[in-house]
Design a protein around this motif. Structure first.
Motif, PDB file in Angstrom:
ATOM      1  N   HIS A   8       0.838  -1.204   0.000  1.00 18.96           N
ATOM      2  CA  HIS A   8       0.000   0.000   0.000  1.00 18.96           C
ATOM      3  C   HIS A   8       0.873   1.254   0.000  1.00 18.96           C
ATOM      4  CE1 HIS A   8      -3.710   2.204   0.730  1.00 18.96           C
ATOM      5  NE2 HIS A   8      -3.094   2.871   1.692  1.00 18.96           N
ATOM      6  N   ASP A   9       1.941   1.261   0.785  1.00 23.38           N
ATOM      7  CA  ASP A   9       2.841   2.415   0.854  1.00 23.38           C
ATOM      8  C   ASP A   9       3.636   2.594  -0.441  1.00 23.38           C
ATOM      9  OD1 ASP A   9       2.063   3.236   3.342  1.00 23.38           O
ATOM     10  OD2 ASP A   9       3.671   2.193   4.400  1.00 23.38           O
ATOM     11  N   ARG A  49       1.852   4.740  -3.094  1.00 21.13           N
ATOM     12  CA  ARG A  49       1.646   6.168  -2.829  1.00 21.13           C
ATOM     13  C   ARG A  49       2.458   7.014  -3.815  1.00 21.13           C
ATOM     14  NH1 ARG A  49      -0.672   7.307   2.220  1.00 21.13           N
ATOM     15  NH2 ARG A  49      -0.680   5.495   3.581  1.00 21.13           N
ATOM     16  N   ASN A  86       3.735  11.214  -4.621  1.00 20.58           N
ATOM     17  CA  ASN A  86       3.893  12.551  -4.058  1.00 20.58           C
ATOM     18  C   ASN A  86       2.841  13.467  -4.658  1.00 20.58           C
ATOM     19  OD1 ASN A  86       6.108  11.811  -2.532  1.00 20.58           O
ATOM     20  ND2 ASN A  86       7.540  12.326  -4.174  1.00 20.58           N
ATOM     21  N   LYS A  87       2.471  14.474  -3.918  1.00 21.14           N
ATOM     22  CA  LYS A  87       1.483  15.426  -4.420  1.00 21.14           C
ATOM     23  C   LYS A  87       2.076  16.180  -5.605  1.00 21.14           C
ATOM     24  CE  LYS A  87      -1.552  19.203  -3.231  1.00 21.14           C
ATOM     25  NZ  LYS A  87      -1.974  20.171  -2.256  1.00 21.14           N
ATOM     26  N   TRP A 119      -6.107  14.698  -4.856  1.00 23.46           N
ATOM     27  CA  TRP A 119      -5.015  13.988  -4.196  1.00 23.46           C
ATOM     28  C   TRP A 119      -5.316  13.928  -2.708  1.00 23.46           C
ATOM     29  CZ3 TRP A 119      -1.505  15.073  -0.344  1.00 23.46           C
ATOM     30  CH2 TRP A 119      -0.407  14.233  -0.232  1.00 23.46           C
ATOM     31  N   ASP A 132      -3.560  11.995   0.674  1.00 25.14           N
ATOM     32  CA  ASP A 132      -2.637  11.137   1.417  1.00 25.14           C
ATOM     33  C   ASP A 132      -1.893  10.149   0.515  1.00 25.14           C
ATOM     34  OD1 ASP A 132      -1.359  10.372   3.755  1.00 25.14           O
ATOM     35  OD2 ASP A 132      -2.816   8.787   4.160  1.00 25.14           O
ATOM     36  N   GLY A 133      -1.420  10.625  -0.620  1.00 29.58           N
ATOM     37  CA  GLY A 133      -0.615   9.783  -1.490  1.00 29.58           C
ATOM     38  C   GLY A 133      -1.374   9.093  -2.597  1.00 29.58           C
ATOM     39  N   PHE A 134      -2.671   9.247  -2.658  1.00 27.11           N
ATOM     40  CA  PHE A 134      -3.478   8.594  -3.680  1.00 27.11           C
ATOM     41  C   PHE A 134      -4.389   9.617  -4.341  1.00 27.11           C
ATOM     42  CE2 PHE A 134      -2.467   5.394  -0.530  1.00 27.11           C
ATOM     43  CZ  PHE A 134      -1.930   4.388  -1.320  1.00 27.11           C
TER      44      PHE A 134
END
Length: 104
Positions: A21-22, A25, A27-28, A58, A60-62
């Motif tokens: 999951h991490d 992710r 970056n914005k 966007w 939290d990474g998604f």
């Protein structure tokens, strides 16, 4: 009694899921001044002519999409109120919007 090994395997599986999951992710994306102005103009246009928009948000990474009509832009809280279904609204923080597309 349940063996300790069984619990360890479950924990390893959960850790692998969180790690996967991490890894997914992102970056914005950096929105420059020109892009932000373009987003504003598209939102204004969609409100003026009552067109639907597709926002890319966007969080939290998604990223995820929000489709609907822009009902209200709150200049104080910098939030958009999007009517996703008749009578159903979703509020989106303007700073989290990374894409705006006007849909007819």
């Amino acid at each position: 009694m349940v063996p300790l090994r069984f619990h360890l395997q479950e924990r390893i599986h959960l850790l692998e899921l969180h790690l996967h999951h991490d890894i997914l992710r992102i970056n914005k994306p950096i929105i420059d001044e020109h892009e932000a102005e373009e987003f504003d103009l598209r939102i204004i246009y969609s409100m003026e002519y009552n067109h639907s928009v597709k926002l890319t948000v966007w969080d939290d990474g998604f990223t995820y999409g929000v489709n609907g009509r822009v009902h209200y832009v709150d200049p104080i809280t910098h939030m958009l109120s999007i009517e996703v279904k008749p009578g159903e609204f979703e509020r989106v923080v303007l700073d989290s919007v990374v894409g705006v597309k006007v849909v007819n």
